[in-house]
Design a protein around this motif. Structure first.
Motif, PDB file in Angstrom:
ATOM      1  N   MET A 251       8.873 -27.393  12.829  1.00  0.00           N
ATOM      2  CA  MET A 251       7.490 -27.649  12.453  1.00  0.00           C
ATOM      3  C   MET A 251       6.753 -26.323  12.286  1.00  0.00           C
ATOM      4  SD  MET A 251       7.061 -31.008  12.412  1.00  0.00           S
ATOM      5  CE  MET A 251       5.342 -31.353  12.508  1.00  0.00           C
ATOM      6  N   GLY A 252       5.765 -26.325  11.414  1.00  0.00           N
ATOM      7  CA  GLY A 252       4.966 -25.136  11.186  1.00  0.00           C
ATOM      8  C   GLY A 252       3.898 -24.955  12.240  1.00  0.00           C
ATOM      9  N   LEU A 253       3.332 -23.788  12.261  1.00  0.00           N
ATOM     10  CA  LEU A 253       2.279 -23.492  13.221  1.00  0.00           C
ATOM     11  C   LEU A 253       0.909 -23.932  12.717  1.00  0.00           C
ATOM     12  CD1 LEU A 253       3.359 -19.956  14.452  1.00  0.00           C
ATOM     13  CD2 LEU A 253       3.743 -22.161  15.552  1.00  0.00           C
ATOM     14  N   LYS A 254       0.740 -24.030  11.394  1.00  0.00           N
ATOM     15  CA  LYS A 254      -0.548 -24.414  10.809  1.00  0.00           C
ATOM     16  C   LYS A 254      -0.550 -25.893  10.485  1.00  0.00           C
ATOM     17  CE  LYS A 254      -1.574 -19.957   8.754  1.00  0.00           C
ATOM     18  NZ  LYS A 254      -1.955 -19.262   7.514  1.00  0.00           N
TER      19      LYS A 254
ATOM     20  N   VAL B 284      -9.649 -24.687  24.384  1.00  0.00           N
ATOM     21  CA  VAL B 284      -8.794 -25.021  23.244  1.00  0.00           C
ATOM     22  C   VAL B 284      -8.141 -23.764  22.667  1.00  0.00           C
ATOM     23  CG1 VAL B 284      -8.793 -25.962  20.893  1.00  0.00           C
ATOM     24  CG2 VAL B 284     -10.050 -27.128  22.704  1.00  0.00           C
ATOM     25  N   MET B 285      -8.857 -22.651  22.733  1.00  0.00           N
ATOM     26  CA  MET B 285      -8.344 -21.405  22.154  1.00  0.00           C
ATOM     27  C   MET B 285      -7.201 -20.809  22.978  1.00  0.00           C
ATOM     28  SD  MET B 285      -9.882 -21.456  19.377  1.00  0.00           S
ATOM     29  CE  MET B 285      -9.289 -19.943  18.665  1.00  0.00           C
ATOM     30  N   GLU B 286      -6.900 -21.400  24.116  1.00  0.00           N
ATOM     31  CA  GLU B 286      -5.729 -20.984  24.879  1.00  0.00           C
ATOM     32  C   GLU B 286      -4.440 -21.457  24.207  1.00  0.00           C
ATOM     33  OE1 GLU B 286      -6.246 -22.360  28.889  1.00  0.00           O
ATOM     34  OE2 GLU B 286      -8.053 -21.142  29.174  1.00  0.00           O
ATOM     35  N   LEU B 287      -4.564 -22.438  23.299  1.00  0.00           N
ATOM     36  CA  LEU B 287      -3.403 -23.000  22.621  1.00  0.00           C
ATOM     37  C   LEU B 287      -3.360 -22.717  21.120  1.00  0.00           C
ATOM     38  CD1 LEU B 287      -3.452 -26.518  24.325  1.00  0.00           C
ATOM     39  CD2 LEU B 287      -1.979 -24.573  24.902  1.00  0.00           C
ATOM     40  N   TYR B 288      -4.511 -22.394  20.552  1.00  0.00           N
ATOM     41  CA  TYR B 288      -4.606 -22.251  19.103  1.00  0.00           C
ATOM     42  C   TYR B 288      -5.182 -20.894  18.715  1.00  0.00           C
ATOM     43  CZ  TYR B 288      -3.794 -27.209  19.394  1.00  0.00           C
ATOM     44  OH  TYR B 288      -3.237 -28.432  19.682  1.00  0.00           O
ATOM     45  N   LYS B 289      -4.619 -20.320  17.685  1.00  0.00           N
ATOM     46  CA  LYS B 289      -5.116 -19.059  17.143  1.00  0.00           C
ATOM     47  C   LYS B 289      -6.352 -19.308  16.280  1.00  0.00           C
ATOM     48  CE  LYS B 289      -3.429 -15.134  14.457  1.00  0.00           C
ATOM     49  NZ  LYS B 289      -2.253 -14.575  13.783  1.00  0.00           N
ATOM     50  N   VAL B 290      -6.323 -20.410  15.532  1.00  0.00           N
ATOM     51  CA  VAL B 290      -7.432 -20.839  14.671  1.00  0.00           C
ATOM     52  C   VAL B 290      -7.709 -22.300  14.969  1.00  0.00           C
ATOM     53  CG1 VAL B 290      -8.136 -21.266  12.274  1.00  0.00           C
ATOM     54  CG2 VAL B 290      -6.775 -19.235  12.831  1.00  0.00           C
ATOM     55  N   PHE B 291      -8.999 -22.659  15.087  1.00  0.00           N
ATOM     56  CA  PHE B 291      -9.353 -24.057  15.314  1.00  0.00           C
ATOM     57  C   PHE B 291     -10.720 -24.308  14.691  1.00  0.00           C
ATOM     58  CE2 PHE B 291     -10.224 -28.015  17.437  1.00  0.00           C
ATOM     59  CZ  PHE B 291      -8.970 -28.565  17.606  1.00  0.00           C
ATOM     60  N   LYS B 292     -10.730 -25.051  13.589  1.00  0.00           N
ATOM     61  CA  LYS B 292     -11.966 -25.383  12.881  1.00  0.00           C
ATOM     62  C   LYS B 292     -12.137 -26.899  12.866  1.00  0.00           C
ATOM     63  CE  LYS B 292     -12.057 -21.414   9.840  1.00  0.00           C
ATOM     64  NZ  LYS B 292     -12.393 -20.947   8.491  1.00  0.00           N
ATOM     65  N   ILE B 293     -13.377 -27.318  13.060  1.00  0.00           N
ATOM     66  CA  ILE B 293     -13.708 -28.740  13.002  1.00  0.00           C
ATOM     67  C   ILE B 293     -14.703 -28.944  11.871  1.00  0.00           C
ATOM     68  CG2 ILE B 293     -14.774 -30.688  14.204  1.00  0.00           C
ATOM     69  CD1 ILE B 293     -13.872 -29.365  16.837  1.00  0.00           C
TER      70      ILE B 293
ATOM     71  N   ASN C  98       2.128 -21.083  19.228  1.00  0.00           N
ATOM     72  CA  ASN C  98       3.595 -21.103  19.176  1.00  0.00           C
ATOM     73  C   ASN C  98       4.077 -22.533  18.927  1.00  0.00           C
ATOM     74  OD1 ASN C  98       3.955 -22.477  21.818  1.00  0.00           O
ATOM     75  ND2 ASN C  98       3.161 -20.548  22.624  1.00  0.00           N
ATOM     76  N   ASP C  99       5.374 -22.696  18.730  1.00  0.00           N
ATOM     77  CA  ASP C  99       5.949 -24.002  18.403  1.00  0.00           C
ATOM     78  C   ASP C  99       5.864 -25.017  19.536  1.00  0.00           C
ATOM     79  OD1 ASP C  99       6.681 -23.605  15.744  1.00  0.00           O
ATOM     80  OD2 ASP C  99       8.555 -22.613  16.305  1.00  0.00           O
ATOM     81  N   GLU C 100       5.691 -24.556  20.776  1.00  0.00           N
ATOM     82  CA  GLU C 100       5.639 -25.473  21.907  1.00  0.00           C
ATOM     83  C   GLU C 100       4.293 -26.217  22.000  1.00  0.00           C
ATOM     84  OE1 GLU C 100       7.088 -22.182  22.572  1.00  0.00           O
ATOM     85  OE2 GLU C 100       8.882 -23.297  21.983  1.00  0.00           O
ATOM     86  N   VAL C 101       3.269 -25.708  21.340  1.00  0.00           N
ATOM     87  CA  VAL C 101       1.943 -26.332  21.369  1.00  0.00           C
ATOM     88  C   VAL C 101       1.975 -27.608  20.531  1.00  0.00           C
ATOM     89  CG1 VAL C 101      -0.484 -26.054  20.732  1.00  0.00           C
ATOM     90  CG2 VAL C 101       0.779 -24.127  21.727  1.00  0.00           C
ATOM     91  N   GLU C 102       1.437 -28.687  21.106  1.00  0.00           N
ATOM     92  CA  GLU C 102       1.407 -29.970  20.393  1.00  0.00           C
ATOM     93  C   GLU C 102       0.295 -29.989  19.348  1.00  0.00           C
ATOM     94  OE1 GLU C 102       1.335 -33.391  22.922  1.00  0.00           O
ATOM     95  OE2 GLU C 102       2.859 -32.575  24.254  1.00  0.00           O
TER      96      GLU C 102
END
Length: 151
Positions: free
Chosen positions: A1-4, A92-101, A124-128
């Protein structure tokens, strides 16, 4: 799976999408009164309510845990009833590099449809995938709608 990735949900809003857009763009600090189990606070850290570049600090409950988020208002389009937030700090930013709503309202005949979009890049790939955060936004929408239908 991709990261984005990108997740979207669309729900009918009987209370009227314009009311919902005005609340999110101009008076988000009123949301804790409408959805106290979901949002416990929204403070203005920089700028003015309802203006691009302003920074909002949210206190909320997600997956049974108290969390915080700091977001910049990236875009507001009153004609298209849309708003975009770019998260810059918080849990949330502990798991995501970019997060837009993103949020916008579409009118189809007599029906207002509220759309939420989450655009993200995982660290990383481990993040759901942030499916529970999309559920969170849907529940928030239902709480706000219930509040407006009562008044």
């Amino acid at each position: 799976m991709g990261l984005k990735g990108k997740l979207t949900a669309q729900i009918e809003m009987k209370a009227g999408g314009d009311v919902f857009h005005e609340l999110l763009s101009d008076t988000p600090h009123q949301i804790p009164n409408m959805s106290p189990n979901t949002i416990q606070g929204c403070d203005l850290h920089e700028g003015e309510w309802g203006t691009v570049g302003s920074v909002y600090f949210w206190k909320f409950t997600h997956d049974g845990k108290q969390k915080v988020a700091k977001e910049v208002v990236e875009a507001i389009d009153k004609e298209k009833s849309s708003i975009t937030f770019n998260m810059i700090e918080g849990d949330v930013m502990e798991l995501y590099k970019v997060f837009k709503i993103g949020f916008h309202v579409e009118t189809n005949g007599d029906i207002d449809l509220v759309s939420w979009t989450i655009e993200y890049e995982k660290l990383n790939d481990e993040v759901e995938e942030p499916l529970t955060l999309l559920d969170f936004l849907i529940e928030l929408s239902k709480d706000i709608e219930s509040h407006h239908l009562k008044t």
